[in-house]
Scaffold this motif. Structure first.
Motif, PDB file in Angstrom:
ATOM      1  N   THR A 134      -1.555  -7.467  -1.766  1.00  0.00           N
ATOM      2  CA  THR A 134      -3.121  -6.955  -1.564  1.00  0.00           C
ATOM      3  C   THR A 134      -4.040  -6.958  -2.712  1.00  0.00           C
ATOM      4  O   THR A 134      -3.453  -6.737  -3.878  1.00  0.00           O
ATOM      5  N   TYR A 135      -5.143  -7.191  -2.765  1.00  0.00           N
ATOM      6  CA  TYR A 135      -6.144  -7.045  -3.841  1.00  0.00           C
ATOM      7  C   TYR A 135      -7.460  -6.457  -3.172  1.00  0.00           C
ATOM      8  O   TYR A 135      -7.964  -6.702  -2.141  1.00  0.00           O
ATOM      9  N   GLN A 136      -8.093  -5.871  -4.102  1.00  0.00           N
ATOM     10  CA  GLN A 136      -9.430  -5.234  -3.668  1.00  0.00           C
ATOM     11  C   GLN A 136      -9.503  -4.462  -2.606  1.00  0.00           C
ATOM     12  O   GLN A 136     -10.367  -4.076  -1.984  1.00  0.00           O
ATOM     13  N   GLY A 137      -8.352  -3.733  -1.961  1.00  0.00           N
ATOM     14  CA  GLY A 137      -8.249  -2.756  -0.946  1.00  0.00           C
ATOM     15  C   GLY A 137      -8.564  -3.494   0.366  1.00  0.00           C
ATOM     16  O   GLY A 137      -9.077  -2.827   1.177  1.00  0.00           O
ATOM     17  N   LYS A 138      -8.277  -4.941   0.510  1.00  0.00           N
ATOM     18  CA  LYS A 138      -8.693  -5.460   1.618  1.00  0.00           C
ATOM     19  C   LYS A 138      -7.689  -5.526   2.922  1.00  0.00           C
ATOM     20  O   LYS A 138      -8.471  -5.524   3.863  1.00  0.00           O
ATOM     21  N   PHE A 139      -6.633  -5.123   2.693  1.00  0.00           N
ATOM     22  CA  PHE A 139      -5.850  -5.339   3.828  1.00  0.00           C
ATOM     23  C   PHE A 139      -5.505  -3.883   4.599  1.00  0.00           C
ATOM     24  O   PHE A 139      -5.092  -3.993   6.040  1.00  0.00           O
ATOM     25  N   GLU A 140      -5.554  -2.817   4.144  1.00  0.00           N
ATOM     26  CA  GLU A 140      -5.398  -1.758   4.804  1.00  0.00           C
ATOM     27  C   GLU A 140      -6.073  -1.299   6.110  1.00  0.00           C
ATOM     28  O   GLU A 140      -5.581  -1.222   7.185  1.00  0.00           O
ATOM     29  N   LEU A 173       2.411  -3.067   5.507  1.00  0.00           N
ATOM     30  CA  LEU A 173       3.269  -3.905   4.812  1.00  0.00           C
ATOM     31  C   LEU A 173       2.918  -4.566   3.593  1.00  0.00           C
ATOM     32  O   LEU A 173       2.255  -5.682   3.735  1.00  0.00           O
ATOM     33  N   PHE A 174       2.532  -3.741   2.459  1.00  0.00           N
ATOM     34  CA  PHE A 174       1.874  -4.774   1.350  1.00  0.00           C
ATOM     35  C   PHE A 174       2.401  -4.081   0.127  1.00  0.00           C
ATOM     36  O   PHE A 174       2.952  -3.009  -0.108  1.00  0.00           O
ATOM     37  N   ILE A 175       2.026  -4.624  -0.868  1.00  0.00           N
ATOM     38  CA  ILE A 175       2.204  -4.586  -2.285  1.00  0.00           C
ATOM     39  C   ILE A 175       1.294  -4.993  -3.328  1.00  0.00           C
ATOM     40  O   ILE A 175       0.600  -5.893  -2.941  1.00  0.00           O
ATOM     41  N   LEU A 212       4.365  -6.594  -8.975  1.00  0.00           N
ATOM     42  CA  LEU A 212       5.230  -7.864  -9.050  1.00  0.00           C
ATOM     43  C   LEU A 212       5.750  -7.862 -10.440  1.00  0.00           C
ATOM     44  O   LEU A 212       7.050  -8.790 -10.401  1.00  0.00           O
ATOM     45  N   PHE A 213       5.193  -7.372 -11.220  1.00  0.00           N
ATOM     46  CA  PHE A 213       5.619  -7.798 -12.854  1.00  0.00           C
ATOM     47  C   PHE A 213       6.435  -6.429 -13.299  1.00  0.00           C
ATOM     48  O   PHE A 213       6.529  -6.624 -14.719  1.00  0.00           O
ATOM     49  N   VAL A 214       6.760  -5.592 -12.619  1.00  0.00           N
ATOM     50  CA  VAL A 214       7.630  -4.481 -13.091  1.00  0.00           C
ATOM     51  C   VAL A 214       9.125  -4.916 -13.499  1.00  0.00           C
ATOM     52  O   VAL A 214       9.473  -5.375 -12.643  1.00  0.00           O
ATOM     53  N   PRO A 215       9.470  -4.849 -14.606  1.00  0.00           N
ATOM     54  CA  PRO A 215      10.793  -5.380 -14.861  1.00  0.00           C
ATOM     55  C   PRO A 215      11.888  -4.694 -14.004  1.00  0.00           C
ATOM     56  O   PRO A 215      11.918  -3.392 -13.836  1.00  0.00           O
ATOM     57  N   ASN A 263      12.827  -4.859  -7.404  1.00  0.00           N
ATOM     58  CA  ASN A 263      13.030  -5.837  -6.479  1.00  0.00           C
ATOM     59  C   ASN A 263      12.098  -5.434  -5.216  1.00  0.00           C
ATOM     60  O   ASN A 263      12.240  -5.692  -4.091  1.00  0.00           O
ATOM     61  N   ASP A 264      10.987  -4.802  -5.693  1.00  0.00           N
ATOM     62  CA  ASP A 264       9.884  -4.443  -4.420  1.00  0.00           C
ATOM     63  C   ASP A 264       9.342  -5.446  -3.476  1.00  0.00           C
ATOM     64  O   ASP A 264       9.461  -5.385  -2.241  1.00  0.00           O
ATOM     65  N   LEU A 265       9.089  -6.626  -4.007  1.00  0.00           N
ATOM     66  CA  LEU A 265       8.638  -7.677  -3.178  1.00  0.00           C
ATOM     67  C   LEU A 265       9.780  -8.394  -2.297  1.00  0.00           C
ATOM     68  O   LEU A 265       9.547  -8.589  -1.255  1.00  0.00           O
ATOM     69  N   VAL A 266      10.942  -8.284  -2.927  1.00  0.00           N
ATOM     70  CA  VAL A 266      12.118  -8.682  -2.199  1.00  0.00           C
ATOM     71  C   VAL A 266      12.386  -7.721  -1.012  1.00  0.00           C
ATOM     72  O   VAL A 266      12.679  -8.264   0.330  1.00  0.00           O
TER      73      VAL A 266
END
Length: 427
Positions: A358-364, A375-377, A382-385, A388-391
């Motif tokens: 999600t971006y710009q609060g669009k999906f909620e 179900l969103f992230i 995505l870039f946190v070392p 595996n949140d996306l998986v």
């Protein structure tokens, strides 16, 4: 035009517009201009390129023609491209939408008013351009065309738009100052509440126009995709749709397109390792390039960065294609991970469950229409070392796909009725 100049110009703009509208009304009353019967003029949110915008345009025209409104024209933002729809006129207003000298703006606005005066209805497809996030200047222009249409007695509405967490002060002033006869239609409950809290104008709760889009039933591109889909299904594969786009990186300092490609490639590889019954279909949804990237280019790069044994389980749809073809395709997919809201709308409109980047609060608000657990992230996660949140999100989507499908189907007719409500109060 700067925000400062817009702020200065706002108080006198309505007076000037009402004066011009009166002149146009007199011209029409004396028979110098005749309105087309059963007519409407539609302002898309942008020039062609986004299949989401195309979905709203096509769905609007489908619905209006079903109601007997046959004489429909589109206002075009560019002289180069047109939407793939049959209209009586594409009204070229490129000089109205580009940044330019004030006298060219005035000239093009006078022309816009003259053209709108020839139609009975005016509809602006608000989408995500009404809260000033992209440009106060564009919001100003859209509102002012709606204002003059209303003053001239056209049935007028700004249809199916969202409002982010922080609408600009100028956008709030513009929407508040519109005549009460102009319908303002928020496309989800969250946007509706934000507008109620921030502007002084009636607001209607609707759903996105994309839910009214008719899917393609046959085409060469659709046939090619379904051949691959049917092969996967014959092997009992679970088909996961994938969409990413470059705007996911907006406001993420130091993150590049290559970083996004790497994250998606690693995610897909891990998903395939966890479940070799997965197949992946890439679904580009916007052909416009930003910093030399669009959805299609990013999809190709992700596939190129996959190990051969994973890449062999992937397929990218032929692109560019029509928005109707996309909606026809997603009906046959088990579930979809998408960064584009209108791809999500196409999926839900076919009963296909989604998870979202999600971006710009669009999906909620979209999830709320279906009483679904979101179900969103967020892109930054995505870039946190070593995370595996996306998986994990995709695993959850796959595990719940049947129950999610049933919930979506149970609410779909109700959501389509809300989508039709964009028009029912102002046709």
């Amino acid at each position: 035009m700067s925000d400062l100049l817009l702020t200065i110009f706002l108080p006198i703009s309505s007076l000037l517009i009402s004066t011009y509208a009166l002149l146009l009304w007199i011209i029409r009353i004396f028979g110098f201009v005749r309105r087309l019967p059963n007519s409407a003029i539609i302002l898309p949110p942008a020039a062609p390129g986004s299949l989401g915008d195309e979905a709203m345009v096509c769905a609007s025209i489908d619905y209006l023609r079903k109601q007997g409104i046959e004489n429909i024209s589109l206002i075009e933002h560019t002289n180069k491209e047109t939407y793939p729809v049959d209209v009586i006129e594409n009204i070229r207003l490129r000089n109205f939408f580009i940044y330019q000298t004030w006298y060219k703006f005035i000239t093009s606005f006078l022309y816009a008013g003259w053209k709108v005066n020839q139609y009975e209805r005016f509809y602006a497809l608000g989408a995500d351009v009404m809260d000033g996030y992209y440009s106060n200047y564009y919001t100003f222009k859209t509102v002012k065309i709606a204002e003059i249409a209303s003053f001239m007695g056209c049935s007028t509405g700004i249809l199916g738009f969202s409002c982010n967490r922080q609408p600009t002060n100028i956008s709030k002033q513009l929407l508040s100052a519109l005549p009460s006869s102009v319908g303002l239609n928020a496309r989800d409950k969250i946007s509706y509440q934000r507008l109620i809290d921030s502007i002084y104008h009636p607001v209607n709760l609707v759903a996105d126009l994309g839910f009214l889009l008719k899917p393609a039933e046959q085409s060469d591109k659709l046939a090619k995709v379904l051949e691959w889909v049917n092969t996967q299904k014959s092997q009992n594969k679970i088909i996961l749709g994938i969409n990413i786009h470059i705007l996911l990186l907006k406001n993420l300092e130091g993150i590049t397109a290559d970083d996004l490609v790497q994250v998606l490639a690693e995610t897909i590889t891990k998903l395939h390792q966890d479940n070799q019954q997965l197949s992946f279909i890439f679904l580009p949804h916007d052909r416009r390039k930003i910093n030399e990237f669009n959805d299609d280019i990013l999809s190709k790069k992700v596939i190129e960065n996959l190990p051969p044994e994973v890449a062999s389980s992937c397929f990218k749809i032929p692109f560019p294609c029509l928005t109707r073809e996309i909606k026809g395709i997603v009906k046959h997919i088990d579930c979809v991970l998408t960064g584009r809201m209108h791809l999500g709308i196409a999926c839900l409109g076919q009963g296909t469950p989604i998870a979202c980047i999600t971006y710009q609060g669009k999906f909620e608000g979209l999830y709320q229409h279906f009483n679904l657990e979101p179900l969103f992230i967020e892109p930054k996660k995505l870039f946190v070392p070593n995370q595996n949140d996306l998986v994990e999100l995709v695993h959850k989507l796959i595990a719940q796909r049947q129950s999610l499908h049933e919930q979506v189907i149970s609410k779909l007719d109700e959501v389509k009725e809300l989508s039709q409500a964009n028009f029912t109060s102002i046709i």
